[in-house]
Design an enzyme around this catalytic site. Sequence first.
Site, PDB file in Angstrom:
ATOM      1  CB  THR A 237      -1.216 -14.271 -14.623  1.00  0.00           C
ATOM      2  OG1 THR A 237      -0.811 -14.064 -13.270  1.00  0.00           O
ATOM      3  CG2 THR A 237      -0.787 -13.080 -15.455  1.00  0.00           C
ATOM      4  NE  ARG A 265       0.961  -8.845  -4.946  1.00  0.00           N
ATOM      5  CZ  ARG A 265       0.830  -9.673  -5.983  1.00  0.00           C
ATOM      6  NH1 ARG A 265      -0.176  -9.526  -6.808  1.00  0.00           N
ATOM      7  NH2 ARG A 265       1.713 -10.647  -6.180  1.00  0.00           N
ATOM      8  N   GLY A 267       1.699  -6.822  -8.413  1.00  0.00           N
ATOM      9  CA  GLY A 267       2.616  -7.914  -8.696  1.00  0.00           C
ATOM     10  C   GLY A 267       3.445  -7.660  -9.938  1.00  0.00           C
ATOM     11  CG  ASP A 268       4.782 -11.085 -12.194  1.00  0.00           C
ATOM     12  OD1 ASP A 268       3.820 -11.360 -11.452  1.00  0.00           O
ATOM     13  OD2 ASP A 268       5.069 -11.764 -13.194  1.00  0.00           O
ATOM     14  CB  THR A 287       1.570 -17.082 -14.698  1.00  0.00           C
ATOM     15  OG1 THR A 287       0.593 -17.396 -13.700  1.00  0.00           O
ATOM     16  CG2 THR A 287       2.104 -18.374 -15.297  1.00  0.00           C
ATOM     17  N   GLY A 288       2.755 -16.460 -11.652  1.00  0.00           N
ATOM     18  CA  GLY A 288       3.195 -17.088 -10.417  1.00  0.00           C
ATOM     19  C   GLY A 288       3.292 -16.092  -9.283  1.00  0.00           C
ATOM     20  N   GLY A 290       4.267 -13.123  -7.885  1.00  0.00           N
ATOM     21  CA  GLY A 290       4.729 -11.902  -8.532  1.00  0.00           C
ATOM     22  C   GLY A 290       5.949 -11.282  -7.900  1.00  0.00           C
TER      23      GLY A 290
END
Length: 368
Positions: A237, A265, A267-268, A287-288, A290
């Site tokens: 990210t 899909r 993510g965050d 970041t990571g 999600g």
Amino acid sequence: MGMSATTLTKAAWCLATFLLVTLASTLVMGGCAGGGGGAGTGVGSGAGSGSGVGGVRRDGAALWAVAIHGGAGTLDRGAPAEQIKAYRAALEGALAEATARLERGEAAVDVAQAVVMRLEDDAKFNAGVGAAFTAEGGHELDASIMEGHTLRCGAVAGVTTVRSPIGLARLVMDRTRHVLLAGAGAERFADGMGVARVRNAHFDTPRRREMWEQWKREQAGATSAAIMGTPDVRFGTVGCVVLDVRGHLASATSTGGLTGKRWGRVGDSPVIGAGTYADARVAVSCTGTGEEFIRHGVARALASRVELAGESVDEAARHLVFKVLKPDDGGLIAVDAGGSISTPYNSEGMYRAGASSRGVRFVSIWQE
């Protein structure tokens, strides 16, 4: 000597009025005293002198601060020196652009967008060019942006032909009453806005293709959990958080997603309150993994801890990264209205950089 009922009533009224005025004054003074943010420092942030209030340092100079991340999935420490140098140079370049813009007095939201757009065009990072491949061999990109003092925000998810997802997210914020547009709808919105478009293959890079090919080979004999064992596969990210000279905050985040992701899909990164958030007190970009940032609403939770628990930005950030998220889930960057920067992470490393008008300046990949 006895007092009449009227006299007692007047006395009680005067006493009540006095107590209410005193209480109101105390609350106002307390609120003002707590509004400047903490002076705590985050990982790699360095200590600033004095506290900033309303975009001005105590010495009268303009106060600004910025932090940037390029994802919590990093090179191995044993990577060739030229690769490490290239990543540092990319972070240095993004930081230099951010500081130049802030010194010119540009708005926080404009600086955050410009920095993320720059990183989207850098093939070293998983956003824009260099985006991860989906299971089917394509690219689906997500982004979001938020302006703190107005709470205006915009996001896109699953776009496939938009050169700059963060630029389209900004248009969602500026040109619509909506917050998040996804998939085909976001693409139709891009048609109407006349933004730059590219073929989906524009986002390909040899490195990301190699990771996708490896992912496909591993599908035959490994569970998805085992396949996700490499940080570069799981994380990727870019983000930027900014405090400008007016005292305004903003955050922007963009991603190419997860290698091998399926079924649309998301993510965050495009979820306001999970991967991105900004208000009048703090700006956050995550970041990571999600799914974990969504479950815990990490970005908004950080802001709430600053607002409601009175924690410094670093106390709130570290609590969430080290006590709420699991080890190796990732990290975040945050800046508060007082110019303090926090960049904690619980993974092997996180590409990150930051600077402020107080003289803070850092570029880091691992714990150094």
